[in-house]
Design an enzyme around this catalytic site. Structure first.
Site, PDB file in Angstrom:
ATOM      1  N   GLU A  14       5.412  -4.965   8.053  1.00 55.51           N
ATOM      2  CA  GLU A  14       4.688  -3.842   8.643  1.00 55.51           C
ATOM      3  C   GLU A  14       5.057  -3.515  10.083  1.00 55.51           C
ATOM      4  O   GLU A  14       4.906  -2.358  10.521  1.00 55.51           O
ATOM      5  CB  GLU A  14       3.172  -4.100   8.556  1.00 55.51           C
ATOM      6  CG  GLU A  14       2.602  -4.001   7.153  1.00 55.51           C
ATOM      7  CD  GLU A  14       2.849  -5.229   6.301  1.00 55.51           C
ATOM      8  OE1 GLU A  14       2.524  -5.212   5.102  1.00 55.51           O
ATOM      9  OE2 GLU A  14       3.379  -6.236   6.834  1.00 55.51           O
ATOM     10  N   GLY A  30       0.822  -1.194   0.000  1.00 58.84           N
ATOM     11  CA  GLY A  30       0.000   0.000   0.000  1.00 58.84           C
ATOM     12  C   GLY A  30       0.864   1.254   0.000  1.00 58.84           C
ATOM     13  O   GLY A  30       2.016   1.230   0.444  1.00 58.84           O
ATOM     14  N   GLY A  54       0.627  -5.113   0.658  1.00 62.29           N
ATOM     15  CA  GLY A  54      -0.570  -5.144  -0.168  1.00 62.29           C
ATOM     16  C   GLY A  54      -0.417  -5.976  -1.420  1.00 62.29           C
ATOM     17  O   GLY A  54      -1.407  -6.518  -1.939  1.00 62.29           O
ATOM     18  N   ASP A 101      -1.301  -7.008   7.532  1.00 63.69           N
ATOM     19  CA  ASP A 101      -2.749  -7.015   7.315  1.00 63.69           C
ATOM     20  C   ASP A 101      -3.089  -7.709   5.999  1.00 63.69           C
ATOM     21  O   ASP A 101      -2.530  -8.742   5.692  1.00 63.69           O
ATOM     22  CB  ASP A 101      -3.302  -5.584   7.386  1.00 63.69           C
ATOM     23  CG  ASP A 101      -2.745  -4.678   6.308  1.00 63.69           C
ATOM     24  OD1 ASP A 101      -1.629  -4.931   5.790  1.00 63.69           O
ATOM     25  OD2 ASP A 101      -3.421  -3.682   5.955  1.00 63.69           O
TER      26      ASP A 101
END
Length: 359
Positions: free
Chosen positions: A138, A66, A115, A146
């Protein structure tokens, strides 16, 4: 359809979605995610499409994750709700790939992290190359692994690796992506175009049913699954002993500190964990414990709660500042120890009957 963010096309009955931000290794932003949803709508509704291929433009990689700098800017400018829209739309896209009606192949060349791993996780085939570099890094920026990773890593990886990869952000390359279950096939980097051509020809012969089509794809590319990688039984044993089924982050740290058989690996892991956000480590561990064996809808719903918590936490802005903005690599975590870290009691509580995540 062509836009600044993605390029789509169809050859035979294969529909391609090409991420098109090569200057930032195809980092995902809101416009890109929405464009991908539109492209998937087109592919799903067309009777002329039997196969979807997702790939990335540029030599550096498929997708670096991301666009966290954009998320950081929204937090710094006092509009975190904009970030929550991004995470919700990203998770819905990832979930849609899991639940899509037609087979999906992801060509994960080069850097494939965060992502990018989320886009690949629900695909029927994840095709790596010798240059593929995968990670969920992360915790070093004050966030957590995530995009469903706290659920799907248990479906893909050997025992202990979900915890090891999620907490440390350890990077794996090439054939190791197959060994650990994060890729299903491996093709030589200079043969990617030939592989795409083979998919184009095969697309017209695929069954309409996704699971049956996936079986045909696997049968057609058996040779790309039979790449010989060297098992690493010692590392598997170390990861299993130190990370699998533990009761807390502190237990993992204690086992690493007391490890005599695997001193070097343990020392390196302790150094890495010592640099990561304590809050991120505790949250990641809690998510891994709660999301194993859960539906992907529940996994994404719980991660959405966790994302809402972390973007309001000082470690998120501080981690991105230290790693990606000022790049001093010296974050000041709050708190700065595992012992002082405490999560809100109901943070990860989810009522499955009220889950609003939908593909």
């Amino acid at each position: 359809m062509e836009s600044k963010r993605i390029i789509t096309g169809r050859v035979n009955q294969m529909f391609t979605i090409t991420l098109n931000r090569p200057d930032v290794i195809n980092s995902l932003d809101a416009e890109m995610i929405r464009s991908m949803q539109t492209a998937l709508n087109e592919a799903e509704s067309s009777p002329l499409v039997r196969l979807v291929v997702i790939q990335g433009n540029g030599d550096k990689g498929f997708c670096a994750g991301g666009d966290v700098k954009a998320v950081y800017d929204a937090v710094k400018h006092g509009v975190p709700d904009k970030d929550m829209e991004f995470f919700q739309e990203e998770y819905m896209l990832d979930l849609r790939i899991f639940r899509f009606a037609k087979p999906i192949v992801v060509l994960a060349h080069g850097i494939t992290m965060g992502g990018g791993m989320g886009l690949a996780a629900g695909a029927d085939m994840v095709v790596a190359t010798e240059n593929t570099l995968m990670a969920m890094p992360e915790t070093r920026i004050g966030f957590f692994p995530d995009v469903g990773a706290t659920g799907w890593m248990f479906r893909k990886c050997p025992a202990g690796y979900p915890e090891f990869l999620g907490l440390t952000g350890h990077r794996i390359k090439g054939l190791q992506c197959l060994r650990l279950g994060l890729a299903s096939h491996l093709v030589a980097d200079d043969m990617r175009s030939d592989f795409i051509n083979d998919l184009e020809l095969l697309s017209e012969k695929l069954p309409r049913d996704r699971s049956k089509a996936a079986q045909v794809l696997f049968s057609a590319f058996t040779s790309l699954r039979n790449n010989k990688y060297t098992p690493d039984l010692e590392m598997d044993d170390w990861v299993r002993r130190c990370f699998s089924k533990k009761s807390s982050v502190n237990e993992i740290l204690s086992l690493l500190s007391g490890s005599r058989q695997y001193k070097d690996w343990s020392a390196q892991a302790l150094t890495t964990l010592g640099k990561n956000s304590p809050t991120s480590l505790v949250l990641t561990f809690s998510l891994l414990c709660r999301n194993e064996k859960k539906t992907m809808e529940e996994v994404f719903a719980r991660e959405l709660n966790a994302a809402r918590f972390m973007i309001h936490h000082p470690d998120f802005s501080e981690g991105i500042r230290a790693q990606l903005v000022d790049k001093d690599k010296n974050p000041a975590w709050q708190p700065d120890t595992i012992e002082d870290t405490c999560l809100p009691g109901a943070l990860l509580d989810i009522d499955p009957a009220k889950i609003k995540m939908r593909a």
